[in-house]
Design an enzyme around this catalytic site. Sequence first.
Site, PDB file in Angstrom:
ATOM      1  N   VAL A  64       0.804  -1.220   0.000  1.00  0.00           N
ATOM      2  CA  VAL A  64       0.000   0.000   0.000  1.00  0.00           C
ATOM      3  C   VAL A  64       0.836   1.269   0.000  1.00  0.00           C
ATOM      4  CG1 VAL A  64      -1.992  -1.102   1.076  1.00  0.00           C
ATOM      5  CG2 VAL A  64      -0.245  -0.027   2.525  1.00  0.00           C
ATOM      6  N   TYR A 157       7.117   4.620  14.289  1.00  0.00           N
ATOM      7  CA  TYR A 157       5.700   4.232  14.410  1.00  0.00           C
ATOM      8  C   TYR A 157       4.852   5.353  14.997  1.00  0.00           C
ATOM      9  CZ  TYR A 157       1.725   1.234  15.803  1.00  0.00           C
ATOM     10  OH  TYR A 157       0.486   0.668  15.964  1.00  0.00           O
ATOM     11  N   LYS A 161       1.627   7.212  13.223  1.00  0.00           N
ATOM     12  CA  LYS A 161       0.272   7.165  13.760  1.00  0.00           C
ATOM     13  C   LYS A 161      -0.225   8.552  14.154  1.00  0.00           C
ATOM     14  CE  LYS A 161      -0.368   2.757  13.262  1.00  0.00           C
ATOM     15  NZ  LYS A 161      -1.288   2.265  12.208  1.00  0.00           N
TER      16      LYS A 161
END
Length: 257
Positions: A64, A157, A161
């Site tokens: 993706v 990460y 997010k």
Amino acid sequence: MDLSNQSAIVTGGSSGIGKACALALAKAGANVAITYLSSEDEADAIVATIRDGGGKAIAVKANVGHEDDVDRLFAEAEKAFGPIGLLVNCAGLNMSGTPIARMELDQFDRVLRADLYGPFLTCRRFVRGLEGQKSGGRIVNMSSIHERAPRAGGADYDSAKGGLAQLTATLALELAPNRIAVNGVAPGMILTPMNQSALDDAAERKRKEAIIPWGRAGKAEEVADLVVFLLSPTADYITGTTVTIDGGLTLLTAQGA
């Protein structure tokens, strides 16, 4: 929460929360296209399970974070099911645990490609696919409690997010006139392969669960039930928010000091 006659894409749908979402959406009546990268056998098994239950499903190998893969994913899903009105972005990578001074740019970029660029690319293609349609649509982006609860070693990460939370809110504002709802889900500790060590080590799991106010880790199916609700007509008036599902874990921030 009947999703009959609707079609959904679930990225990262071959394992963990993505797998649970794909199965829950199919149970609610939706046609489902899932993505996978390396777990073709697992993806095929999920498709077989959905078809055995009378549903329709396909699996598409796609990264993706790559624009061409996303375009091909939607083209295959639209060929199989027609316009895609539901999107769940579950594909992603976990934190590396690498301190910033030792983190290579390639590592930072790898996580942002999967966890932030991926949802950007899929959301963009989703909206383009609905241009001219009057039925609206619904998007759920799988975030994390770490979009606002940072961890040392999680610059990759946590940054991804945090960015995803703002992407979700921005798109909700932008797309509301088109009746496209955009929401996030922020899980805490969920017993999936991302918490494999806790699945394998009973002592570790007990130690971590003792910290959670609700006294246990969550299940992927519980997250999936929330996702189905947010994608359903029942949640028509909900957009631009991120729903936390963590057994109260984030309520412990700043406690005890």
